[in-house]
Design a protein around this motif. Structure first.
Motif, PDB file in Angstrom:
ATOM      1  N   ALA A   1       0.792  -1.214  -0.070  1.00  0.00           N
ATOM      2  CA  ALA A   1       0.035  -0.035  -0.025  1.00  0.00           C
ATOM      3  C   ALA A   1       0.853   1.229  -0.062  1.00  0.00           C
ATOM      4  CB  ALA A   1      -0.921  -0.031   1.086  1.00  0.00           C
ATOM      5  N   LYS A   2       2.085   1.437   0.511  1.00  0.00           N
ATOM      6  CA  LYS A   2       2.689   2.468   0.901  1.00  0.00           C
ATOM      7  C   LYS A   2       3.556   2.512  -0.567  1.00  0.00           C
ATOM      8  CE  LYS A   2       5.940   5.058   4.129  1.00  0.00           C
ATOM      9  NZ  LYS A   2       6.847   4.692   5.304  1.00  0.00           N
ATOM     10  N   MET A   3       3.952   1.510  -1.192  1.00  0.00           N
ATOM     11  CA  MET A   3       4.675   1.605  -2.483  1.00  0.00           C
ATOM     12  C   MET A   3       3.508   2.375  -3.520  1.00  0.00           C
ATOM     13  SD  MET A   3       7.161  -1.351  -3.075  1.00  0.00           S
ATOM     14  CE  MET A   3       6.053  -2.768  -3.141  1.00  0.00           C
ATOM     15  N   VAL A   4       2.196   1.776  -3.485  1.00  0.00           N
ATOM     16  CA  VAL A   4       1.273   2.410  -4.415  1.00  0.00           C
ATOM     17  C   VAL A   4       0.801   3.636  -4.261  1.00  0.00           C
ATOM     18  CG1 VAL A   4      -1.242   1.960  -4.852  1.00  0.00           C
ATOM     19  CG2 VAL A   4       0.251   0.058  -4.494  1.00  0.00           C
ATOM     20  N   ALA A   5       1.112   3.992  -2.879  1.00  0.00           N
ATOM     21  CA  ALA A   5       0.760   5.284  -2.469  1.00  0.00           C
ATOM     22  C   ALA A   5       1.555   6.440  -3.063  1.00  0.00           C
ATOM     23  CB  ALA A   5       0.749   5.462  -1.104  1.00  0.00           C
TER      24      ALA A   5
ATOM     25  N   ALA B   1      -1.872   5.880  -9.218  1.00  0.00           N
ATOM     26  CA  ALA B   1      -2.629   4.829  -9.894  1.00  0.00           C
ATOM     27  C   ALA B   1      -3.939   4.721  -9.026  1.00  0.00           C
ATOM     28  CB  ALA B   1      -1.822   3.496  -9.747  1.00  0.00           C
ATOM     29  N   SER B   2      -4.905   4.098  -9.833  1.00  0.00           N
ATOM     30  CA  SER B   2      -6.102   3.752  -9.205  1.00  0.00           C
ATOM     31  C   SER B   2      -6.013   2.319  -8.697  1.00  0.00           C
ATOM     32  CB  SER B   2      -7.287   3.697 -10.230  1.00  0.00           C
ATOM     33  OG  SER B   2      -7.742   4.913 -10.914  1.00  0.00           O
ATOM     34  N   VAL B   3      -6.450   2.420  -7.360  1.00  0.00           N
ATOM     35  CA  VAL B   3      -6.369   1.102  -6.523  1.00  0.00           C
ATOM     36  C   VAL B   3      -7.697   0.624  -6.364  1.00  0.00           C
ATOM     37  CG1 VAL B   3      -5.472   0.147  -4.377  1.00  0.00           C
ATOM     38  CG2 VAL B   3      -4.462   2.103  -5.547  1.00  0.00           C
ATOM     39  N   LEU B   4      -8.054  -0.743  -6.533  1.00  0.00           N
ATOM     40  CA  LEU B   4      -9.255  -1.521  -5.822  1.00  0.00           C
ATOM     41  C   LEU B   4      -8.715  -2.368  -4.881  1.00  0.00           C
ATOM     42  CD1 LEU B   4     -12.121  -2.277  -6.434  1.00  0.00           C
ATOM     43  CD2 LEU B   4     -11.181  -4.097  -8.097  1.00  0.00           C
ATOM     44  N   ILE B   5      -9.484  -1.901  -3.793  1.00  0.00           N
ATOM     45  CA  ILE B   5      -9.381  -2.736  -2.591  1.00  0.00           C
ATOM     46  C   ILE B   5     -10.471  -3.695  -2.360  1.00  0.00           C
ATOM     47  CG2 ILE B   5      -9.274  -2.375  -0.054  1.00  0.00           C
ATOM     48  CD1 ILE B   5      -8.439   0.390  -0.381  1.00  0.00           C
ATOM     49  N   CYS B   6     -10.087  -4.919  -2.203  1.00  0.00           N
ATOM     50  CA  CYS B   6     -11.039  -5.924  -2.179  1.00  0.00           C
ATOM     51  C   CYS B   6     -10.868  -6.674  -0.588  1.00  0.00           C
ATOM     52  CB  CYS B   6     -10.703  -7.372  -3.142  1.00  0.00           C
ATOM     53  SG  CYS B   6     -11.012  -6.607  -4.786  1.00  0.00           S
ATOM     54  N   GLY B   7     -12.246  -7.117  -0.049  1.00  0.00           N
ATOM     55  CA  GLY B   7     -12.095  -7.582   1.236  1.00  0.00           C
ATOM     56  C   GLY B   7     -13.645  -7.652   1.753  1.00  0.00           C
TER      57      GLY B   7
ATOM     58  N   GLN C   1      -8.093   5.407   3.567  1.00  0.00           N
ATOM     59  CA  GLN C   1      -7.271   6.494   4.283  1.00  0.00           C
ATOM     60  C   GLN C   1      -5.787   6.427   4.357  1.00  0.00           C
ATOM     61  OE1 GLN C   1      -9.631   6.441   7.729  1.00  0.00           O
ATOM     62  NE2 GLN C   1     -11.206   7.739   6.850  1.00  0.00           N
ATOM     63  N   ALA C   2      -5.216   5.359   4.770  1.00  0.00           N
ATOM     64  CA  ALA C   2      -4.179   5.428   5.076  1.00  0.00           C
ATOM     65  C   ALA C   2      -3.161   5.573   3.460  1.00  0.00           C
ATOM     66  CB  ALA C   2      -3.442   3.843   5.445  1.00  0.00           C
ATOM     67  N   ILE C   3      -3.654   4.839   2.593  1.00  0.00           N
ATOM     68  CA  ILE C   3      -2.900   5.325   1.402  1.00  0.00           C
ATOM     69  C   ILE C   3      -3.167   6.794   0.959  1.00  0.00           C
ATOM     70  CG2 ILE C   3      -3.178   4.922  -1.177  1.00  0.00           C
ATOM     71  CD1 ILE C   3      -4.275   1.953  -0.613  1.00  0.00           C
ATOM     72  N   HIS C   4      -3.971   7.544   1.158  1.00  0.00           N
ATOM     73  CA  HIS C   4      -4.240   8.888   0.963  1.00  0.00           C
ATOM     74  C   HIS C   4      -3.214   9.603   1.902  1.00  0.00           C
ATOM     75  CE1 HIS C   4      -5.749  12.867   0.454  1.00  0.00           C
ATOM     76  NE2 HIS C   4      -6.152  12.830   1.636  1.00  0.00           N
TER      77      HIS C   4
ATOM     78  N   ASN D   1      -9.055  -0.886 -11.566  1.00  0.00           N
ATOM     79  CA  ASN D   1      -8.176  -2.008 -10.957  1.00  0.00           C
ATOM     80  C   ASN D   1      -6.895  -1.933 -11.656  1.00  0.00           C
ATOM     81  OD1 ASN D   1      -7.480  -4.279  -9.488  1.00  0.00           O
ATOM     82  ND2 ASN D   1      -8.063  -5.793 -11.251  1.00  0.00           N
ATOM     83  N   VAL D   2      -6.103  -0.853 -11.456  1.00  0.00           N
ATOM     84  CA  VAL D   2      -4.686  -0.664 -11.882  1.00  0.00           C
ATOM     85  C   VAL D   2      -3.976  -1.316 -11.277  1.00  0.00           C
ATOM     86  CG1 VAL D   2      -2.685   0.899 -12.460  1.00  0.00           C
ATOM     87  CG2 VAL D   2      -5.482   1.549 -13.181  1.00  0.00           C
ATOM     88  N   VAL D   3      -4.166  -1.181  -9.890  1.00  0.00           N
ATOM     89  CA  VAL D   3      -3.665  -1.797  -8.636  1.00  0.00           C
ATOM     90  C   VAL D   3      -4.444  -2.586  -7.664  1.00  0.00           C
ATOM     91  CG1 VAL D   3      -1.975  -1.810  -6.711  1.00  0.00           C
ATOM     92  CG2 VAL D   3      -1.459  -0.615  -8.688  1.00  0.00           C
ATOM     93  N   ALA D   4      -4.442  -4.119  -7.340  1.00  0.00           N
ATOM     94  CA  ALA D   4      -5.481  -4.727  -6.561  1.00  0.00           C
ATOM     95  C   ALA D   4      -4.839  -4.881  -5.297  1.00  0.00           C
ATOM     96  CB  ALA D   4      -6.069  -5.905  -7.252  1.00  0.00           C
TER      97      ALA D   4
END
Length: 452
Positions: free
Chosen positions: A152-156, A160-166, A177-180, A300-303
């Motif tokens: 997540a920190k690398m993606v931040a 890139a758009s991020v899709l969070i699944c769970g 919020q952490a990525i932001h 879903n650029v990064v999942a």
């Protein structure tokens, strides 16, 4: 800092061997040979765990546990037991001992149990420095979460758009919020919207805004959430529930980097990073035509996938204590923590509602707590687990035998011959059983008002 362990055993050779093994494993060990010495040591310095033999001179390990439970109820205890004292150790486990190990035991098993006991009493994660402030709201120490947060920190660092699944309740918005906070947009707005919580007729206006008079009730111009998040991050929660017609319009916004409010003739440029989340299987939704493939690939650029709470159980004690601290302040109660057996019950429970459910359970025990230390019974009530009386095998057999005899005497109206025949026992043996359990056949006759 190495954890402090108190080791209690009257066998000097075993005491020395265990001390060497635990010291080499990185623990600070204080070794004593009796329960009295252990209690004196507890008055001097508080260890984080007690490992004690059951058979000790004078006061035994079970009595030592009772003393510890009375004066230091949050201190976990592991008992070492020989085969002859296993029933006592089992009973002690039901009363709150963390666990017991049977001699001779495997050294790896002891280290594993010590690690688990210490994890239950460990304090929650605190952000140590500025580098960790971005994820301070995420309480964890599991390897699974550490890997996810590193990603997540690398993606931040990118846009890139991020899709969070769970699963629902696993903390997807906290991760967003952490990525932001870790991104270059941290000082700009973070705006969240739950796509499943807003009626379809209003969702377009909420996202893109509207102009005065564009529909009934539009009495003034309204800035949509895209404009509110300009320069920052827009979090689209439960994106899998977005209506198909609106998916087309969202795709156009992402492609053109501009929004057209409902009823407007011109588009407005926006600079927004999109984070989205879903608990749904979007591959299945696309196969069924419920979710657009082109939008999926845009989002879903990064999942990133958040594990359910059941797959990060080492985080449960941390989260429970973290919530207890926060909620204790909310309810104005001086809560010190959970009793070891209560924390163990939380750590082993099923959590279909994930972190959200855990928070709700801790809030319930906070609201009902009458003592600084949360007991097992209160946790079981919040988990809706019936309190089970744990009996030894001998106790269970005695209870069954007596109930069985009472049932036979009731059935036969106190007639011993008939009851013995039903039990397939001779009358002498049957009388002996009745005498053992203090049962008088005459009390079970129909004309006796005191029948049991």
């Amino acid at each position: 800092m190495p954890a402090n362990l108190l080791l209690v055993d009257d066998d000097p050779d075993l005491l020395k061997l265990l001390s060497m093994r635990l010291t080499s494993a990185g623990y600070h060990v204080t070794a004593v040979a009796s329960a009295e010495d252990a209690l004196a040591q507890l008055d001097v310095a508080r260890p984080q765990l007690v490992v004690s033999d059951v058979q000790l001179p004078g006061r035994d390990g079970l009595a030592l546990f009772d003393e510890i439970r009375a004066h230091h109820p949050a201190l976990p205890v592991i008992l070492l037991t020989a085969h002859g004292t296993i029933p006592d150790a089992v009973e002690a486990t039901a009363r709150g001992v963390f666990t017991y190990l049977t001699k001779p035991f495997d050294g790896k098993a002891l280290l594993e149990k010590i690690s688990q006991a210490l994890a239950l009493g460990a304090p929650a994660h605190k952000a140590a420095d500025g580098d960790e402030q971005w994820r301070e709201a995420i309480v964890s120490r599991s390897a699974r979460m550490a890997e996810l947060l590193a990603e997540a920190k690398m993606v931040a660092a990118s846009d890139a758009s991020v899709l969070i699944c769970g699963e629902s309740g696993s903390g997807k918005e906290l991760l967003a919020q952490a990525i932001h906070k870790a991104s270059a947009r941290a000082d700009k707005p973070f705006v969240a919207v739950n796509c499943s919580a807003i009626p379809e007729a209003l969702l377009e206006s909420e996202l893109f805004g509207h102009v005065k008079g564009s529909f009934t009730g539009a009495v003034a111009n309204h800035r949509g959430l895209f404009q509110a998040a300009d320069g920052g991050t827009l979090f689209l929660d439960e994106i899998g529930d977005m209506p198909p017609a609106l998916q087309v319009k969202l795709l156009r916004v992402l492609q053109e980097r501009s929004v057209r409010p409902v009823g407007a003739s011109e588009s407005i440029p926006v600079d927004v990073r999109i984070l989205s989340a879903t608990h749904r299987d979007l591959d299945a939704a696309m196969a069924e035509g419920q979710f657009r493939e082109d939008l999926f690939y845009r989002l879903n650029v990064v999942a990133l996938t958040l594990p359910p709470l059941g797959e990060r159980r080492e985080d449960i004690p941390l989260l429970a204590n973290h919530f207890l601290s926060k909620l204790g302040e909310k309810y104005g109660k001086p809560l010190n923590g959970f009793a070891p057996d209560a924390l163990k019950a939380l750590a082993t429970a099923l959590w279909p509602g994930n972190v959200r459910q855990l928070h709700n359970v801790v809030e319930q025990v906070c609201a009902l707590a009458t003592t600084p230390l949360i007991p097992l019974a209160l946790v079981q009530r919040a988990l809706r687990v019936p309190t089970v009386e744990v009996l030894s095998f001998a106790q269970a057999r005695e209870r069954f035998e007596r109930d069985y005899l009472v049932g036979l005497l009731k059935m036969t109206d106190g007639n011993v011959a008939d009851a013995a025949r039903l039990a397939d026992r001779n009358r002498t043996e049957f009388y002996r059983l009745l005498q053992k359990h203090g049962l008088t056949p005459g009390r079970f006759r129909a004309d006796t008002p005191t029948a049991e």
